[in-house]
Design a protein around this motif. Structure first.
Motif, PDB file in Angstrom:
ATOM      1  N   MET A  59       0.829  -1.203   0.000  1.00 24.06           N
ATOM      2  CA  MET A  59       0.000   0.000   0.000  1.00 24.06           C
ATOM      3  C   MET A  59       0.870   1.262   0.000  1.00 24.06           C
ATOM      4  O   MET A  59       1.882   1.346   0.709  1.00 24.06           O
ATOM      5  CB  MET A  59      -0.906   0.025   1.244  1.00 24.06           C
ATOM      6  N   THR A  60       0.451   2.234  -0.803  1.00 23.58           N
ATOM      7  CA  THR A  60       1.069   3.560  -0.829  1.00 23.58           C
ATOM      8  C   THR A  60      -0.057   4.588  -0.788  1.00 23.58           C
ATOM      9  O   THR A  60      -1.210   4.281  -1.154  1.00 23.58           O
ATOM     10  CB  THR A  60       1.892   3.761  -2.100  1.00 23.58           C
ATOM     11  N   PRO A  61       0.214   5.821  -0.353  1.00 22.05           N
ATOM     12  CA  PRO A  61      -0.840   6.845  -0.346  1.00 22.05           C
ATOM     13  C   PRO A  61      -1.463   7.045  -1.727  1.00 22.05           C
ATOM     14  O   PRO A  61      -2.670   7.286  -1.840  1.00 22.05           O
ATOM     15  CB  PRO A  61      -0.093   8.097   0.125  1.00 22.05           C
ATOM     16  N   GLN A  62      -0.637   6.941  -2.791  1.00 25.20           N
ATOM     17  CA  GLN A  62      -1.171   7.137  -4.137  1.00 25.20           C
ATOM     18  C   GLN A  62      -2.123   6.001  -4.512  1.00 25.20           C
ATOM     19  O   GLN A  62      -3.158   6.221  -5.155  1.00 25.20           O
ATOM     20  CB  GLN A  62      -0.020   7.204  -5.154  1.00 25.20           C
ATOM     21  N   LEU A  63      -1.785   4.775  -4.088  1.00 25.61           N
ATOM     22  CA  LEU A  63      -2.612   3.624  -4.433  1.00 25.61           C
ATOM     23  C   LEU A  63      -3.941   3.648  -3.672  1.00 25.61           C
ATOM     24  O   LEU A  63      -4.993   3.270  -4.195  1.00 25.61           O
ATOM     25  CB  LEU A  63      -1.846   2.339  -4.105  1.00 25.61           C
ATOM     26  N   VAL A  64      -3.899   4.117  -2.430  1.00 27.20           N
ATOM     27  CA  VAL A  64      -5.095   4.124  -1.591  1.00 27.20           C
ATOM     28  C   VAL A  64      -6.027   5.280  -1.953  1.00 27.20           C
ATOM     29  O   VAL A  64      -7.252   5.178  -1.818  1.00 27.20           O
ATOM     30  CB  VAL A  64      -4.694   4.209  -0.094  1.00 27.20           C
ATOM     31  N   GLY A  65      -5.457   6.370  -2.420  1.00 26.09           N
ATOM     32  CA  GLY A  65      -6.232   7.587  -2.671  1.00 26.09           C
ATOM     33  C   GLY A  65      -7.459   7.339  -3.525  1.00 26.09           C
ATOM     34  O   GLY A  65      -7.379   6.766  -4.604  1.00 26.09           O
ATOM     35  N   GLY A  66      -8.608   7.753  -3.045  1.00 26.50           N
ATOM     36  CA  GLY A  66      -9.851   7.649  -3.794  1.00 26.50           C
ATOM     37  C   GLY A  66     -10.524   6.306  -3.711  1.00 26.50           C
ATOM     38  O   GLY A  66     -11.663   6.149  -4.173  1.00 26.50           O
ATOM     39  N   ARG A  67      -9.879   5.287  -3.149  1.00 23.36           N
ATOM     40  CA  ARG A  67     -10.504   3.969  -3.038  1.00 23.36           C
ATOM     41  C   ARG A  67     -11.273   3.862  -1.714  1.00 23.36           C
ATOM     42  O   ARG A  67     -10.821   4.337  -0.671  1.00 23.36           O
ATOM     43  CB  ARG A  67      -9.458   2.857  -3.081  1.00 23.36           C
ATOM     44  N   THR A  68     -12.417   3.206  -1.784  1.00 27.85           N
ATOM     45  CA  THR A  68     -13.220   3.017  -0.575  1.00 27.85           C
ATOM     46  C   THR A  68     -13.234   1.584  -0.102  1.00 27.85           C
ATOM     47  O   THR A  68     -13.753   1.294   0.969  1.00 27.85           O
ATOM     48  CB  THR A  68     -14.673   3.460  -0.835  1.00 27.85           C
ATOM     49  N   ASP A  95     -11.544  -2.731  -4.423  1.00 22.43           N
ATOM     50  CA  ASP A  95     -11.296  -1.754  -5.483  1.00 22.43           C
ATOM     51  C   ASP A  95      -9.808  -1.667  -5.795  1.00 22.43           C
ATOM     52  O   ASP A  95      -9.398  -1.461  -6.942  1.00 22.43           O
ATOM     53  CB  ASP A  95     -11.806  -0.367  -5.071  1.00 22.43           C
ATOM     54  N   ILE A  96      -8.963  -1.821  -4.773  1.00 19.28           N
ATOM     55  CA  ILE A  96      -7.516  -1.754  -4.968  1.00 19.28           C
ATOM     56  C   ILE A  96      -7.035  -2.958  -5.771  1.00 19.28           C
ATOM     57  O   ILE A  96      -6.124  -2.856  -6.603  1.00 19.28           O
ATOM     58  CB  ILE A  96      -6.791  -1.687  -3.610  1.00 19.28           C
ATOM     59  N   LEU A  97      -7.664  -4.108  -5.581  1.00 18.86           N
ATOM     60  CA  LEU A  97      -7.267  -5.328  -6.293  1.00 18.86           C
ATOM     61  C   LEU A  97      -7.583  -5.252  -7.793  1.00 18.86           C
ATOM     62  O   LEU A  97      -6.883  -5.857  -8.616  1.00 18.86           O
ATOM     63  CB  LEU A  97      -8.002  -6.536  -5.703  1.00 18.86           C
ATOM     64  N   ALA A  98      -8.637  -4.527  -8.139  1.00 24.37           N
ATOM     65  CA  ALA A  98      -9.142  -4.528  -9.518  1.00 24.37           C
ATOM     66  C   ALA A  98      -8.056  -4.100 -10.502  1.00 24.37           C
ATOM     67  O   ALA A  98      -7.487  -3.008 -10.399  1.00 24.37           O
ATOM     68  CB  ALA A  98     -10.352  -3.608  -9.635  1.00 24.37           C
ATOM     69  N   GLY A  99      -7.706  -4.999 -11.462  1.00 23.06           N
ATOM     70  CA  GLY A  99      -6.766  -4.682 -12.536  1.00 23.06           C
ATOM     71  C   GLY A  99      -5.320  -4.646 -12.141  1.00 23.06           C
ATOM     72  O   GLY A  99      -4.465  -4.272 -12.950  1.00 23.06           O
ATOM     73  N   ARG A 100      -4.983  -5.061 -10.903  1.00 20.31           N
ATOM     74  CA  ARG A 100      -3.590  -4.941 -10.468  1.00 20.31           C
ATOM     75  C   ARG A 100      -2.879  -6.285 -10.326  1.00 20.31           C
ATOM     76  O   ARG A 100      -1.678  -6.316 -10.135  1.00 20.31           O
ATOM     77  CB  ARG A 100      -3.523  -4.179  -9.137  1.00 20.31           C
ATOM     78  N   VAL A 101      -3.617  -7.386 -10.337  1.00 22.73           N
ATOM     79  CA  VAL A 101      -2.993  -8.702 -10.221  1.00 22.73           C
ATOM     80  C   VAL A 101      -3.487  -9.562 -11.381  1.00 22.73           C
ATOM     81  O   VAL A 101      -4.704  -9.743 -11.565  1.00 22.73           O
ATOM     82  CB  VAL A 101      -3.336  -9.374  -8.872  1.00 22.73           C
ATOM     83  N   ALA A 147     -18.903  -5.697  -4.793  1.00 23.41           N
ATOM     84  CA  ALA A 147     -17.935  -6.317  -5.686  1.00 23.41           C
ATOM     85  C   ALA A 147     -17.826  -7.820  -5.427  1.00 23.41           C
ATOM     86  O   ALA A 147     -17.992  -8.292  -4.300  1.00 23.41           O
ATOM     87  CB  ALA A 147     -16.572  -5.649  -5.519  1.00 23.41           C
ATOM     88  N   SER A 148     -17.527  -8.575  -6.490  1.00 15.92           N
ATOM     89  CA  SER A 148     -17.240 -10.001  -6.399  1.00 15.92           C
ATOM     90  C   SER A 148     -15.844 -10.242  -6.951  1.00 15.92           C
ATOM     91  O   SER A 148     -15.392  -9.535  -7.853  1.00 15.92           O
ATOM     92  CB  SER A 148     -18.261 -10.814  -7.209  1.00 15.92           C
TER      93      SER A 148
END
Length: 808
Positions: free
Chosen positions: A615-624, A628-634, A646-647
């Protein structure tokens, strides 16, 4: 609590002033018995007692204690509470310096309090109580005065001032024209009994009585108050100064009760008088109960010359019996306490293998426990062995026998309580009777017992640690109930559970069983506005103690003994300090070459994950949401939808993966409701990597690691909205008392050994033959050694024993 009853005693009634006298009507007997039994079941009594290793200490010393917890009526060593609070209160300020959560198993436990150098010297109060005991007056907590010295031996100066003198008419009131007895008690400014002489004058300044204390400022005088008279008491001190004191008011009408259970050891004589206008005969009842269990109920009539009855003591239990006179309207009008002494107690024999030992020689002690008839008994006991050259045992100090049968059932401080159980003191029974006339009974109040309905107790029985908190939204109490998720962890425990607040936003977790401390993480599980929640701990609030009006010196210590204790104790502490320093001695600079070992994260039972997101501040910013953070990153991880809806699927699987939080499996809703600012990293495990989770990992695993789940995380770094991370104290882990060994063929240790507490064994048990043996090594002191043993059987029989031997 165990339910037991004492057989209603057979009553032998002797009519002196009346020709007619009969047993109580059945309905009144049932009424009183039923009311008392219902009250006892609704508010069962617990009693706590602490055996300490010695009566006084020095800063830097360790206070050792053994805790006993019993059912209050019959003293069975099996109370319902498993948590006993032990705290240390400075009497001068009322400050609570230490709190211990002592785990009780079958009514016994133990622990210690290290008296840090920061603790001010002076008079202290050590208390023991359960949460359930807080439903009653704090006067019935176990309380014991101790003293803590500093290296100079500083102590509070004795107080000076006017003696406090109070008078207590037998039965409660002075009734005009009725002969009675009046007990009195004089206490000095140090809180101790003061010997006095005095006299009583009427309104015409005529002397009508004189009095003199018999024991520790207490005594009693016969008195016949006259109608319309007023009286005043006066004391004359050694200098001839006379001081006046108020005397009880004379009532024109009322009842009184006189009791004698000393003249005849087999029977108690009860005499009742009354002065009620227009009534020549007054029907009354006399009720006797012991610790809330009915002992007898009887009925008679008070005539012009009174009423007398004889009650056999055979079926009355040892300890305090409470006698109450009820009028024709079934209202209590007069009361009296008596003490029944059948000498039912444990007999404790203490036999050293020899009468004399050498310094540092091994001592072998055999302890035997039996009942009054000599039958061996299994019992739980504690043993304190002290150096009499340093520790002066206090005269007639409290022990478990005097506490359970006397002190625990009456309000107020009792000076030298074990005196009243010393079979060598011929006048102890008379003095005990006077004591019971001067100190009132408050554990059972008839106005509460006789209520038609009883309110449930406010506080509950604790069988583990209780954790409470409060949730607010936008600094206001939440209107609706709020679901919570709770994660608990320490070295031996990992647990996830859910809870819910009440309408006031408060929540409580009950009966947590753990030692030392526990990390706890609480977060709201609302589907929206989770970050608007503020969660805080509601800390345990120990009962406040009333600040002493005048701190007093509660001990009697010979000056030479005190000097020796302070010198030896300071010497021992200095030796211990030097040993610690030698272990921590700095080495010269040394260069060590090796590969850096990466400390394994205990939250990960798996090896290297297939993918990891830091986690970084840029990655967390705007996510609730974490999802949402997982989407499109792995690669291979598909997130359908967003937020709480979400599923998640890992390629090749039809079902969603197993979610794990800090090593603990949780459901997806909990992960979705997490505050993203509290996440440290996300690990993804696929296929074979997830096999370590068994069937649960068949669809892959998503492991979320939180900042607060990391042992190295600094809790003061930040406040995450909607999340509470804290540590709570658990059951105290008792330390083992250190007793050095000195084998005969070994070289003598150069460090001197002058322990004031030579040996402490809090958790001993006798075998089926009533015996237990202990061994320890003596110190360097040529002295007399005191051995003190306190014991309790499973059936509630207490006992105390003491012995000595010489070392030279």
């Amino acid at each position: 609590m165990r339910k037991s009853s004492i057989k209603i005693a057979s009553i032998l009634l002797l009519v002196v002033f009346l020709a007619a006298f009969k047993l109580a009507e059945e309905d009144f007997t049932k009424l009183i018995s039923g009311k008392l039994e219902k009250f006892r079941q609704m508010y069962p009594v617990e009693k706590a007692y602490l055996h300490l290793d010695k009566p006084y200490y020095m800063t830097g010393d360790t206070l050792w204690y053994k805790a006993y917890l019993v059912e209050g009526s019959l003293h069975f060593a099996d109370s319902a509470s498993n948590l006993l609070y032990v705290d240390l209160i400075e009497q001068r300020t009322g400050k609570n310096w230490t709190l211990r959560h002592t785990h009780m198993d079958a009514g016994v436990g133990n622990g210690e309090i290290v008296l840090a150098d920061s603790i001010p010297p002076g008079a202290y109060l050590i208390r023991a109580y359960t949460n359930w005991m807080r439903n009653s007056s704090e006067d019935f907590f176990f309380q014991k005065d101790i003293f803590i010295f500093d290296k100079t031996g500083n102590a509070s100066a004795p107080g000076t001032g006017k003696v406090d003198l109070q008078f207590f008419p037998e039965g409660g009131e002075l009734i005009a024209g009725t002969s009675t007895r009046i007990a009195f008690k004089a206490v000095n400014t140090n809180g101790l009994g003061q010997d006095i002489r005095g006299f009583v004058l009427d309104q015409n300044k005529d002397t009508v009585a004189s009095f003199k204390s018999e024991h520790l400022g207490m005594g009693r005088i016969p008195f016949s108050p006259k109608s319309g008279a007023t009286y005043s008491a006066f004391l004359r001190d050694q200098n001839g100064t006379i001081t006046s004191y108020p005397f009880p008011e004379v009532k024109e009408n009322g009842y009184t009760l006189l009791v004698d259970n000393l003249s005849n050891p087999l029977k108690t004589r009860i005499i009742a008088y009354a002065n009620i206008p227009g009534k020549s005969e007054l029907p009354v009842h006399v009720v006797g109960h012991s610790r809330g269990i009915v002992a007898f109920v009887a009925r008679g009539k008070i005539g012009a010359k009174g009423l007398m009855m004889l009650v056999p003591n055979t079926d009355l239990p040892d300890g305090i019996t409470h006698l109450t006179l009820f009028n024709s309207e079934n209202k209590p009008v007069s009361e009296r306490l008596i003490f029944i002494d059948h000498a039912h107690k444990l007999r404790i024999g203490i036999t050293p293998s020899r009468n004399t030992f050498r310094p540092r020689e091994k001592s072998e002690i055999e302890i035997t426990v039996s009942d009054t008839s000599g039958k061996p008994l299994e019992a739980n006991l504690s043993v304190a062995v002290t150096d009499a050259g340093q520790i002066q045992q206090q005269t007639n100090d409290q022990h478990i026998l005097s506490y359970l049968l006397l002190s625990s059932d009456i309000k107020g401080f009792i000076e030298q309580p074990s005196y009243y159980f010393d079979e060598t003191k011929a006048e102890r029974k008379i003095h005990r009777d006077i004591l019971l006339m001067t100190q009132g009974w408050t554990r059972f109040r008839w106005d509460e017992v006789l209520k038609d309905s009883l309110q449930p107790a406010e506080r509950f029985l604790e069988q583990g640690i209780t954790f409470s908190g409060e949730v607010t939204r936008n600094n206001k109490k939440p209107v609706e109930k709020t679901p919570l998720s709770v994660y608990l962890s320490n070295d031996s425990l990992n647990s996830f559970l859910t809870a819910e607040t009440d309408e006031l936003g408060r929540f409580t977790l009950y009966n947590l069983i753990f030692e030392d401390s526990l990390r706890i993480r609480v977060q709201g599980m609302n589907k929206k506005n989770n970050q608007n929640l503020t969660i805080k701990v509601l800390p345990f609030a120990p009962p406040k103690v009333s600040q002493a009006k005048t701190p007093y010196f509660p001990l009697t210590i010979d000056g030479q003994l005190l000097s020796e204790f302070l010198k030896r104790n300071a010497q021992d502490q200095e030796i211990a300090r030097k040993i610690r320093e030698s272990r921590e001695r700095l080495l010269q600079e040394v260069t060590i070459k090796a590969k850096k070992e990466v400390q394994r994260d205990s939250r990960k039972i798996y090896g290297t994950p297939d993918a990891s997101i830091k986690m970084t501040p840029q990655l967390v910013g705007g996510r609730t949401s974490v999802l949402d953070i997982l989407a499109g990153r792995v690669a291979g991880v598909q997130v359908v939808g967003s937020g709480m809806n979400a599923s998640v699927y890992i390629r090749g699987n039809r079902n969603e993966p197993q979610f794990v939080l800090d090593g603990m499996p949780v459901d997806k809703d909990f992960i979705s409701s997490m505050n993203v600012n509290d996440v440290e990293s996300i690990d993804v495990l696929k296929g074979a990597s997830a096999a370590i989770f068994g069937m649960g990992g068949g669809n892959g695993v998503i492991s979320i690691l939180t900042k607060r789940g990391n042992d190295n995380y600094d809790y003061s770094q930040e406040i995450v909205p909607g999340v509470l991370a804290s540590k709570i104290a658990g059951f105290h882990i008792p330390k083992a008392f250190y007793s050095p060994a000195y084998p005969a063929n070994a070289a003598q240790n150069v460090a001197p050994d002058y322990r004031s507490t030579i040996f402490w064994a809090p958790m001993l048990k006798t075998d089926k033959n009533g015996k237990v043996r202990l061994q320890y090594y003596n110190s360097d002191a040529a002295t007399t050694v005191d051995i003190r043993v306190e014991a309790l059987s499973a059936t509630g029989l207490p006992g105390f024993g003491k012995s000595t031997y010489s070392v030279n």
